[in-house]
Motif scaffolding. Structure first.
Motif, PDB file in Angstrom:
ATOM      1  N   LEU A  85       3.861   9.055  19.410  1.00 48.14           N
ATOM      2  CA  LEU A  85       2.516   9.399  18.269  1.00 48.14           C
ATOM      3  C   LEU A  85       2.008   8.525  18.259  1.00 48.14           C
ATOM      4  N   HIS A  86       0.843   8.108  18.080  1.00 49.59           N
ATOM      5  CA  HIS A  86      -0.297   6.870  18.282  1.00 49.59           C
ATOM      6  C   HIS A  86      -0.534   7.476  16.664  1.00 49.59           C
ATOM      7  N   ASN A  87      -1.011   5.923  16.379  1.00 48.52           N
ATOM      8  CA  ASN A  87      -2.238   5.691  14.955  1.00 48.52           C
ATOM      9  C   ASN A  87      -1.760   6.568  13.955  1.00 48.52           C
ATOM     10  N   LEU A  88      -0.562   6.794  13.675  1.00 47.61           N
ATOM     11  CA  LEU A  88      -0.142   7.001  12.305  1.00 47.61           C
ATOM     12  C   LEU A  88       0.335   7.022  11.278  1.00 47.61           C
ATOM     13  N   PHE A  89       0.101   5.215  11.927  1.00 47.38           N
ATOM     14  CA  PHE A  89       0.476   4.450  10.362  1.00 47.38           C
ATOM     15  C   PHE A  89      -0.638   3.664  10.268  1.00 47.38           C
ATOM     16  N   ALA A  90      -1.330   3.469   9.245  1.00 49.39           N
ATOM     17  CA  ALA A  90      -2.643   1.502   9.090  1.00 49.39           C
ATOM     18  C   ALA A  90      -2.061   0.447   9.354  1.00 49.39           C
ATOM     19  N   PRO A  91      -2.874   0.227   9.680  1.00 47.88           N
ATOM     20  CA  PRO A  91      -2.833  -1.275  10.295  1.00 47.88           C
ATOM     21  C   PRO A  91      -2.009  -2.518   8.950  1.00 47.88           C
ATOM     22  N   ARG A  92      -2.385  -1.685   8.062  1.00 53.26           N
ATOM     23  CA  ARG A  92      -1.643  -2.654   7.002  1.00 53.26           C
ATOM     24  C   ARG A  92       0.005  -1.871   6.468  1.00 53.26           C
ATOM     25  N   GLU A  93       0.077  -0.821   6.737  1.00 44.39           N
ATOM     26  CA  GLU A  93       1.184  -0.286   6.781  1.00 44.39           C
ATOM     27  C   GLU A  93       2.315  -1.363   7.700  1.00 44.39           C
ATOM     28  N   VAL A  94       1.539  -1.339   9.446  1.00 51.38           N
ATOM     29  CA  VAL A  94       2.671  -1.983  10.152  1.00 51.38           C
ATOM     30  C   VAL A  94       2.332  -3.613   9.825  1.00 51.38           C
ATOM     31  N   GLU A  95       1.460  -4.475   9.085  1.00 50.02           N
ATOM     32  CA  GLU A  95       2.068  -5.635   9.282  1.00 50.02           C
ATOM     33  C   GLU A  95       3.265  -5.376   8.288  1.00 50.02           C
ATOM     34  N   ALA A  96       3.118  -5.018   6.652  1.00 47.02           N
ATOM     35  CA  ALA A  96       4.153  -4.472   5.917  1.00 47.02           C
ATOM     36  C   ALA A  96       5.603  -4.647   6.529  1.00 47.02           C
ATOM     37  N   LEU A  97       5.664  -3.908   7.546  1.00 40.24           N
ATOM     38  CA  LEU A  97       7.026  -3.741   7.974  1.00 40.24           C
ATOM     39  C   LEU A  97       7.342  -4.312   8.870  1.00 40.24           C
ATOM     40  N   VAL A  98       6.086  -5.256   9.547  1.00 39.32           N
ATOM     41  CA  VAL A  98       6.673  -6.108  10.094  1.00 39.32           C
ATOM     42  C   VAL A  98       6.922  -7.432   9.670  1.00 39.32           C
TER      43      VAL A  98
END
Ligand code: 6CS
Ligand code: FE
Length: 322
Positions: free
Chosen positions: A70-83
């Protein structure tokens, strides 16, 4: 019921008879040849309805292939916070050097950290997110809990492979997971490409349980998490499975979510590129499928590898992570 050192057949716990639908890891080729057993469990345990968290096509695709990307489920800022949270966990892991921090074979580079939800609030929130736990509840047709979670780092230049295996074969044999009613959710934290060791899966292989040869050695997890040998199919079986089903690279940018059934045959190649391959991995088990005694090991694996006891159903959360 008497448990032999390497395997247990049917047994009773608190009056409930539990049979071993997927016997594996017999005592040796002469007494227990490798065998293929047809899956005796559904793949998707719910009927699809319009309020399901995935589309009907996605549900059908998961049932057919044993995985879904599944693609594009998370907004860039969510991914940044997880990284950011993953980087923090890795730095702490390097300093913590506990049993639940596994390094690469032959180096002290961190390969895996376990029990993310116990070490970081954002990872705990991700674990409950509707896009993961909500989908798991639908696929498993039950309330769910985290059987295991891990941060997989496959560092650049030195990341080693994960050989072909079925997760369920290990969770059944060594943790005591009775049936195929668990699903893994791998959220990519870096771009995962074939070239830097993305997950490879055999679509359709989830319908066959490969019963493996070779009893479980004591404390097997101390070596298997670095390089798994026991509980892996023979080259002959892997050849037949790959010829029948093919091999798919689960590629995608950071933020892609890979859901795969507990019995889908998978593995990943090493990583000699400069680009790390990292993902946060949550294993959802149905509450009704809580682990019992191992089906083919003398003692259960530690809690940081497999949640034991009466499971606490996860409360699914909606809305943005950050
Ligand atoms: O032994 C385990 O539980 C883990 N080993 C691998 C290679 N995949 C599944 C699981 O995280
Ligand atoms: Fe695995």
């Amino acid at each position: 019921m008497e448990m032999t050192a390497s395997r247990r057949r049917d047994f009773d716990i608190a009056g409930a008879h539990i049979d071993d639908a997927y016997p594996t890891r017999g005592d040796g080729p002469e007494r227990w040849p490798e065998r293929w057993i047809d899956r005796a469990d559904p793949v998707v345990w719910s009927d699809w309805t319009p309020d399901a968290p995935i589309t009907q096509d996605q549900a059908a695709g998961f049932a057919r292939d044993g995985f879904l990307v599944l693609h594009n489920l998370f907004a860039p800022r969510e991914v940044e916070a997880l990284v950011e949270a993953a980087a923090q966990l890795r730095a702490e892991g390097r300093d913590r050097a506990g049993d639940d921090v596994v390094t690469e074979p032959g180096s002290d580079a961190v390969r895996t950290i376990f029990r993310l939800e116990d070490h970081d609030a954002l990872m705990a929130r991700l674990a409950r997110d509707r896009r993961l736990a909500g989908v798991a509840q639908f696929l498993l047709g039950d309330a769910v809990y985290i059987h295991q979670s891990r941060l997989n780092y496959k560092p650049g230049f030195s990341g080693k492979e994960f050989y072909w295996h079925s997760d369920f074969e290990t969770w059944h044999a060594e943790d005591g997971m009775p049936r195929m009613r668990a699903v893994s959710a791998s959220l990519l934290l870096t771009d995962n490409r074939a070239q830097n060791g993305a997950l490879m899966l055999m679509p359709g292989s989830h319908r066959t349980f490969v019963s493996c040869v070779g009893a479980t050695p004591e404390d097997n997890h101390k070596s298997s998490l670095k390089a798994q040998t026991v509980g892996t199919p023979s080259p002959e079986s892997l050849t037949k499975l790959a010829e029948a089903h093919g091999i798919t690279d689960a590629e995608g940018p950071a933020g892609t979510l890979i859901l795969f059934d507990c019995n889908t045959m998978h593995g990943s190649n090493g990583n000699i590129t400069p680009f790390p391959r990292s993902n946060a991995f949550f294993v959802y088990n149905a509450v009704s499928n809580a682990v019992t005694e191992p089906f083919a090991a003398a003692t259960p694996r530690p809690e940081w590898l497999a949640r034991r006891g009466t499971p606490e159903p996860l409360e699914v959360a909606t809305g943005a992570l950050a």
